[in-house]
Design a protein around this motif. Sequence first.
Motif, mmCIF file in Angstrom:
data_model
loop_
_atom_site.group_PDB
_atom_site.id
_atom_site.type_symbol
_atom_site.label_atom_id
_atom_site.label_comp_id
_atom_site.label_asym_id
_atom_site.label_seq_id
_atom_site.Cartn_x
_atom_site.Cartn_y
_atom_site.Cartn_z
ATOM 1 N N UNK A 177 1.041 -1.206 0.183
ATOM 2 C CA UNK A 177 0.058 -0.075 -0.147
ATOM 3 C C UNK A 177 0.950 1.371 -0.198
ATOM 4 N N UNK A 178 0.464 2.162 -0.931
ATOM 5 C CA UNK A 178 1.082 3.441 -1.073
ATOM 6 C C UNK A 178 0.111 4.526 -1.498
ATOM 7 N N UNK A 179 0.290 5.660 -1.154
ATOM 8 C CA UNK A 179 -0.599 6.665 -1.285
ATOM 9 C C UNK A 179 -0.685 6.977 -2.743
ATOM 10 N N UNK A 180 0.320 6.717 -3.484
ATOM 11 C CA UNK A 180 -0.088 6.851 -4.938
ATOM 12 C C UNK A 180 -0.770 5.955 -5.670
ATOM 13 N N UNK A 181 -0.312 4.632 -5.277
ATOM 14 C CA UNK A 181 -0.863 3.714 -5.951
ATOM 15 C C UNK A 181 -1.804 2.748 -5.319
ATOM 16 N N UNK A 182 -2.236 3.136 -4.082
ATOM 17 C CA UNK A 182 -3.213 2.436 -3.200
ATOM 18 C C UNK A 182 -3.041 1.009 -2.813
ATOM 19 N N UNK A 183 -4.020 0.235 -2.956
ATOM 20 C CA UNK A 183 -3.586 -1.138 -2.519
ATOM 21 C C UNK A 183 -3.313 -1.827 -4.024
ATOM 22 N N UNK A 184 -2.228 -2.679 -3.712
ATOM 23 C CA UNK A 184 -1.714 -3.201 -4.955
ATOM 24 C C UNK A 184 -1.368 -4.857 -4.728
#
Length: 253
Positions: A177-184
């Motif tokens: 999880x990152x702010x840019x990509x969300x849940x991956x």
Amino acid sequence: MFATERRNAISKILQDKKRVTVKDLSKMLNVSEATLRSDLSNMENKGLLTRTHGGAVLDSPINAENTFSAREKKNKESKIAIANKAMTFINDKDCILLDASTTALEIARLLKDQNIRLTVLTNGISAAIELRDNPAITVILLGGMLRNGSMALEGPFGTSILNQIHVDTMFTSARGFTLDEGLTDFSVYEVELKKALISKVDKVVAIIDHSKIEDNSIASFASIQDIDVFISDQDIDDKLKEAFHKNGVEFIA
């Protein structure tokens, strides 16, 4: 083409062909061989493929199975702690959806001994097996494709049932999880399924242990705007807290 898009495309090609060369990838994706070598190295570090001389191969079913077993054991105490917090969002007579993650499996293990009336939809074979002996819980296993060495049914085949059933809450983990990509996640087929599921449920609860925060995989299935509740086992930095607050995400640790 962004890195995530390239790696998503590489994963799709590998799913179909099982092996690929850098030269062929360069022609198919119109990307330099140097960039693709970097992508393949990154994906190998995440356990998504194995590098070969001049290319890459999809990991064997045996490796995939070992990876699932390893993931189940990794950060187990953290996952159990997250599962206990997630239980507060499950009420009698609810219809919930559990993904095929090892964290969702811990929720299923808690639910199997509960005297609670539930309908549980899941694409996780292990979760369905855990819940099968609780007479108060109706288990619906979403149909899909079963990959070799996997415990998840993947693809969009099972989503049609959601047109007939109202789901209150979806509990989903991710590889990152990152702010840019969300849940991956790394499986493009499971990502396809999760995207469809998230669009049809009332509430999305992300169940993410600390090791996955600020990490990402090759394909995004949910942005921060799609998440209602984010449960983790450790506190997060102020920047992430502020982003959650701005997007109406309830954070629990």
